[in-house]
Design a protein around this motif. Sequence first.
Motif, PDB file in Angstrom:
ATOM      1  N   TYR A  34      41.653  52.484  19.636  1.00  0.00           N
ATOM      2  CA  TYR A  34      40.917  51.304  19.191  1.00  0.00           C
ATOM      3  C   TYR A  34      39.453  51.379  19.638  1.00  0.00           C
ATOM      4  O   TYR A  34      38.524  51.158  18.852  1.00  0.00           O
ATOM      5  N   PHE A  35      39.244  51.719  20.916  1.00  0.00           N
ATOM      6  CA  PHE A  35      37.879  51.841  21.442  1.00  0.00           C
ATOM      7  C   PHE A  35      37.105  52.904  20.686  1.00  0.00           C
ATOM      8  O   PHE A  35      35.940  52.726  20.338  1.00  0.00           O
ATOM      9  N   THR A  47      34.663  45.207  21.145  1.00  0.00           N
ATOM     10  CA  THR A  47      35.938  45.443  21.835  1.00  0.00           C
ATOM     11  C   THR A  47      36.263  44.334  22.835  1.00  0.00           C
ATOM     12  O   THR A  47      37.338  44.323  23.410  1.00  0.00           O
TER      13      THR A  47
END
Length: 384
Positions: A21-22, A172
């Motif tokens: 995801y990051f 994020t």
Amino acid sequence: MEKVIIIRYAEIHLKGKNRGYFERMFVANMEKSLRGIRHEIRRRSGRYLVENFEDGQTENIVKKLSKVFGVHSLSVGFKVPSDMDEIFLAAQLVCDGSGSFKVETHRADKKFYLTSPQISAEIGGRLLGKNKRLSVNVHEPDFVINVDVREDGTALVFNKFIRCADGMPVGTAGRGLLLLSGGIDSPVAGHMIAKRGMKIDCLHFHSYPYTNMQARQKVMDLAKVLSEYNCGIKVSVISVKHIQEEIHKNCNGAYMVTLLRRFMMRLAERLALKDGDQCIITGESLGQVASQTIEGMTSSNSVIERLPVLRPLCGFDKNEIIERSRNIGAYDISIRPYEDCCTVFLPDYPIIKPKLEDVLAEEAKLDVRSLLDEAFSTLEVSEF
Ligand code: ATP
Ligand code: MG
């Protein structure tokens, strides 16, 4: 031989189960910052490479990427096949014309026929042989030539490490609403929170025609500075003119700023909840001005019902804030002279340590709800 830009990221943030995801967010943010410039970003063993860009765009790309949170450092260099002649040609290109140097080699490809010290010695020796104005100094060299022999049959050759923004990829860590004035503090506060990965939206209060159009332009210019770190930015603007007039007409003038702050906070929370912002961010710093005493903050904070208020500058001295403002490129805009809405109807002696019960008594003289509705209806939105 191909010119490349090497991107190293703040690795710690890209680990663990959220790594994918990051990384996706990180790459998407870099892509956004390079929009309109021909390039390709590729992931290569623990780092990223920018390839296929025009030579003339190198500086521009470096400048843009250096503001993307998550980028730890950048190097401009060359990608060549892992071959000593090719590595030497690239080393010549990144080598200054004179001075002391050393070659530092990192060899991921353990099958390469020379060890790291052997590669460094050979490239260093060849450079010395070609240029009499160079000398080797392994302890305190003027510059370092880095050779990175990688597992895929290519090598990277570069000299400088350009320190960048660090931090976490914006987006994020949720979304927050920054109260952006035209001053020095609030852009710095927004930058600090964006650096932790939070996407920032902005809200500015004006009091046109008491405040002028230059004041508004100044805020837009500050938002544009922030947008480079924030992958774009949304700026909402609300008029508090009528609220100020009503305070002026009905209340003890010493409470102007204290009361206005409570209106600002309520409007901010309403907008934040509407737009999906999860907190409110201000540039307040404890004791910096009359309205930023703990009593002042208690008064303005007590109208907030649901969201946390982040005050990242609370423990900073003005000098430290100014230094940060300069570093992010906001200072020259922030010091343009202007009228903030808080300086309209400013009393000679503002209440420095307002008691909440006195504030409430003054506020009771106003029709708070209808003033809020009316102010909220003046909302205008711009995006950069
Ligand atoms: P700044 O340098 O950010 O203007 P300041 O030292 O002038 O801060 P204040 O004027 O007391 O301090 O404002 C404190 C905070 O309140 C600001 O940092 C900002 O977050 C918010 N604020 C003040 N005025 C406005 C405004 N006109 N619009 C939006 N937010 C504001
Ligand atoms: Mg201000």
